[in-house]
Design an enzyme around this catalytic site. Structure first.
Site, PDB file in Angstrom:
ATOM      1  N   TYR A 113      11.445  -6.599  25.452  1.00 33.66           N
ATOM      2  CA  TYR A 113      11.338  -7.851  26.234  1.00 33.66           C
ATOM      3  C   TYR A 113      11.971  -7.614  27.610  1.00 33.66           C
ATOM      4  CZ  TYR A 113      11.196 -12.650  27.573  1.00 33.66           C
ATOM      5  OH  TYR A 113      10.891 -13.802  28.250  1.00 33.66           O
TER       6      TYR A 113
ATOM      7  N   GLU B 146       9.056   2.443  19.701  1.00 37.16           N
ATOM      8  CA  GLU B 146       9.169   1.284  20.602  1.00 37.16           C
ATOM      9  C   GLU B 146       8.216   1.463  21.784  1.00 37.16           C
ATOM     10  OE1 GLU B 146      13.247   0.069  22.080  1.00 37.16           O
ATOM     11  OE2 GLU B 146      12.339   0.572  23.997  1.00 37.16           O
TER      12      GLU B 146
ATOM     13  N   HIS C  28      29.272   0.544  23.944  1.00 40.70           N
ATOM     14  CA  HIS C  28      28.618  -0.267  24.974  1.00 40.70           C
ATOM     15  C   HIS C  28      29.461  -0.198  26.245  1.00 40.70           C
ATOM     16  CE1 HIS C  28      27.307  -3.925  27.146  1.00 40.70           C
ATOM     17  NE2 HIS C  28      26.134  -3.480  26.747  1.00 40.70           N
TER      18      HIS C  28
HETATM   19  P1  FAD Z   1      26.010  -7.829  22.572  1.00 37.63           P
HETATM   20  O1  FAD Z   1      26.009  -7.500  21.136  1.00 37.63           O
HETATM   21  O2  FAD Z   1      26.160  -9.255  22.967  1.00 37.63           O
HETATM   22  O3  FAD Z   1      27.148  -6.959  23.258  1.00 37.63           O
HETATM   23  C1  FAD Z   1      27.282  -6.895  24.659  1.00 37.63           C
HETATM   24  C2  FAD Z   1      28.725  -6.591  25.029  1.00 37.63           C
HETATM   25  O4  FAD Z   1      29.534  -7.706  24.721  1.00 37.63           O
HETATM   26  C3  FAD Z   1      29.326  -5.419  24.254  1.00 37.63           C
HETATM   27  O5  FAD Z   1      30.227  -4.746  25.106  1.00 37.63           O
HETATM   28  C4  FAD Z   1      30.065  -6.084  23.105  1.00 37.63           C
HETATM   29  O6  FAD Z   1      31.119  -5.298  22.615  1.00 37.63           O
HETATM   30  C5  FAD Z   1      30.543  -7.361  23.773  1.00 37.63           C
HETATM   31  N1  FAD Z   1      30.645  -8.484  22.865  1.00 37.63           N
HETATM   32  C6  FAD Z   1      29.859  -8.808  21.830  1.00 37.63           C
HETATM   33  N2  FAD Z   1      30.271  -9.941  21.259  1.00 37.63           N
HETATM   34  C7  FAD Z   1      31.337 -10.376  21.962  1.00 37.63           C
HETATM   35  C8  FAD Z   1      32.179 -11.496  21.894  1.00 37.63           C
HETATM   36  N3  FAD Z   1      32.032 -12.413  20.945  1.00 37.63           N
HETATM   37  N4  FAD Z   1      33.169 -11.626  22.809  1.00 37.63           N
HETATM   38  C9  FAD Z   1      33.343 -10.689  23.785  1.00 37.63           C
HETATM   39  N5  FAD Z   1      32.566  -9.600  23.892  1.00 37.63           N
HETATM   40  C10 FAD Z   1      31.564  -9.452  23.005  1.00 37.63           C
HETATM   41  N6  FAD Z   1      17.444  -5.063  26.838  1.00 37.63           N
HETATM   42  C11 FAD Z   1      16.424  -5.846  27.240  1.00 37.63           C
HETATM   43  O7  FAD Z   1      16.558  -6.577  28.242  1.00 37.63           O
HETATM   44  N7  FAD Z   1      15.234  -5.873  26.566  1.00 37.63           N
HETATM   45  C12 FAD Z   1      15.006  -5.113  25.468  1.00 37.63           C
HETATM   46  O8  FAD Z   1      13.923  -5.144  24.899  1.00 37.63           O
HETATM   47  C13 FAD Z   1      16.080  -4.259  25.016  1.00 37.63           C
HETATM   48  N8  FAD Z   1      15.941  -3.504  23.904  1.00 37.63           N
HETATM   49  C14 FAD Z   1      16.997  -2.748  23.449  1.00 37.63           C
HETATM   50  C15 FAD Z   1      16.867  -2.034  22.240  1.00 37.63           C
HETATM   51  C16 FAD Z   1      17.925  -1.271  21.760  1.00 37.63           C
HETATM   52  C17 FAD Z   1      17.770  -0.526  20.449  1.00 37.63           C
HETATM   53  C18 FAD Z   1      19.145  -1.200  22.481  1.00 37.63           C
HETATM   54  C19 FAD Z   1      20.279  -0.352  21.985  1.00 37.63           C
HETATM   55  C20 FAD Z   1      19.282  -1.908  23.670  1.00 37.63           C
HETATM   56  C21 FAD Z   1      18.224  -2.695  24.154  1.00 37.63           C
HETATM   57  N9  FAD Z   1      18.335  -3.465  25.321  1.00 37.63           N
HETATM   58  C22 FAD Z   1      17.294  -4.263  25.751  1.00 37.63           C
HETATM   59  C23 FAD Z   1      19.552  -3.375  26.148  1.00 37.63           C
HETATM   60  C24 FAD Z   1      20.601  -4.432  25.756  1.00 37.63           C
HETATM   61  O9  FAD Z   1      20.125  -5.724  26.047  1.00 37.63           O
HETATM   62  C25 FAD Z   1      21.868  -4.121  26.569  1.00 37.63           C
HETATM   63  O10 FAD Z   1      22.431  -2.926  26.121  1.00 37.63           O
HETATM   64  C26 FAD Z   1      22.901  -5.225  26.677  1.00 37.63           C
HETATM   65  O11 FAD Z   1      23.851  -4.837  27.686  1.00 37.63           O
HETATM   66  C27 FAD Z   1      23.710  -5.490  25.425  1.00 37.63           C
HETATM   67  O12 FAD Z   1      22.940  -6.033  24.435  1.00 37.63           O
HETATM   68  P2  FAD Z   1      23.554  -6.279  22.949  1.00 37.63           P
HETATM   69  O13 FAD Z   1      22.507  -6.972  22.195  1.00 37.63           O
HETATM   70  O14 FAD Z   1      24.114  -5.036  22.423  1.00 37.63           O
HETATM   71  O15 FAD Z   1      24.711  -7.306  23.330  1.00 37.63           O
END
Ligand code: FAD
Length: 319
Positions: A50, A18, A185
């Site tokens: 991003y 990455e 998370h």
């Molecule tokens: P989600 O899957 O939406 O989860 C976030 C939280 O909400 C979790 O606690 C989950 O359990 C909870 N949740 C999920 N669905 C629901 C629901 N339906 N109802 C209630 N709670 C729910 N960030 C950036 O800004 N840019 C990047 O390029 C970036 N790259 C990343 C790459 C990797 C491999 C990883 C692991 C993280 C990256 N991040 C990046 C950070 C990421 O955006 C954060 O960790 C963010 O806080 C959570 O993203 P997520 O996609 O896991 O969110």
């Protein structure tokens, strides 16, 4: 080519990494300088992060402070296209919910289709620094699963406000990856609930998972086991970031909500300069990767954060 196709066709552990877009004002050459040393290890794909807007305060006449929204690292989509063009290596742009309305997301997806990009890592993103928790845009996606669903709909030719499209421009649609957290998370009340949310992302259409960085392989092995028990059967790619600075002992747990094992922390504490820390980070990375390969991971994904030297030295030993 799609990430899932790379994973399915390979008989050995793949190498991927990455990178971050450069700070605004820096040339794309800084990206090439961090990719060039790693090309010899045949990366199957390169992810480009991003970065959403940040708020900064500028002093105006009369001593007033003006709040301005700035994107310090724009360029994710353009960089992905430039990499494909220059290196003929597949790219995975990260796309986030934060800061995007669904219309803006759709427009970004159309740009990616036209550029021939086959992959997306679908993420929610974090709260902007001035907010205490994540707030989606009005008419934006709230969780990564909502973004996954929007991408899947577009893969099926369903746009937001149009009739179904008959002419598909994409190669059977985007391959979607999502994030997973071997140490949970940080916002989720417990592990089980986090895994339910992860499972929902997979059921919505995510084809693989990339993990948050970790330094204790046992946490990853346990995570894979728990995922299987919860019926999550897609590949789970471990994310590895070699430690290189003493101050990361505090910053990594703070920003990524992960633990640094006592043995590693003790070894780093003893170092009197970051050169020694880097050597320990490389040694630890090699040890982690050897164990992960033995475990049978499909791919090892490295977080370079723009610095490729440690990753190169680990890859030289491993791949
Ligand atoms: P989600 O899957 O939406 O989860 C976030 C939280 O909400 C979790 O606690 C989950 O359990 C909870 N949740 C999920 N669905 C629901 C629901 N339906 N109802 C209630 N709670 C729910 N960030 C950036 O800004 N840019 C990047 O390029 C970036 N790259 C990343 C790459 C990797 C491999 C990883 C692991 C993280 C990256 N991040 C990046 C950070 C990421 O955006 C954060 O960790 C963010 O806080 C959570 O993203 P997520 O996609 O896991 O969110």
């Amino acid at each position: 080519m799609k990430v899932i196709q790379h994973l399915n066709k390979s008989k050995s552990t793949l190498f991927s990494f990455e990178i971050l877009p450069p700070l605004k004002g820096k040339s794309i050459n800084s990206i090439y300088e961090s990719i060039d040393p790693l090309v010899e290890f045949n990366p199957s794909f390169i992810n480009v992060t991003y970065h959403r807007e940040e708020y900064v305060y500028r002093k105006r006449e009369g001593g007033y402070l003006e709040k301005i929204s700035v994107r310090k690292r724009p360029g994710t989509v353009g960089i992905c296209a430039a990499i494909i063009n220059k290196y003929k290596i597949d790219t995975v742009p990260h796309l986030i919910c934060g800061g995007f309305t669904k219309e803006e997301t759709e427009n970004a997806l159309i740009d990616l289709q036209f550029l021939g990009i086959d992959n997306i890592l679908a993420l929610r993103g974090d709260a902007v620094k001035t907010e205490s928790s994540f707030v989606p845009e009005p008419n934006g996606n709230e969780h990564a699963i909502d973004l996954v669903k929007q991408i899947v709909a577009l893969n099926d030719g369903k746009y937001l406000y149009e009739e179904e499209m008959t002419e598909h421009t994409s190669n059977g649609g985007f391959c979607i990856g999502v994030a997973g957290y071997p140490e949970k998370h940080f916002e989720c009340p417990n592990f089980g609930t986090d895994l339910k949310h992860l499972k929902a992302k997979v059921e919505a259409g995510a084809e693989y998972i990339v993990t948050q960085l970790f330094y204790d392989n046992e946490k990853y092995f346990n995570y894979v086991k728990l995922c299987k028990e919860h019926g999550i059967n897609v590949p789970i790619i471990p994310g590895i970031k070699p430690l290189s600075m003493k101050k990361q002992l505090q910053s990594l747990p703070k920003f990524f909500h992960i633990e640094v094992p006592e043995e590693l922390a003790d070894a780093i504490e003893k170092c009197d300069d970051d050169k020694k820390v880097k050597e320990i980070g490389i040694e630890w990375g090699i040890k982690q990767c050897k164990e992960l390969i033995k475990f049978g991971v499909p791919c090892i994904h490295f977080y370079t954060m723009g610095k490729s030297e440690s990753v190169k030295r680990i890859a030289k030993t491993i791949f």
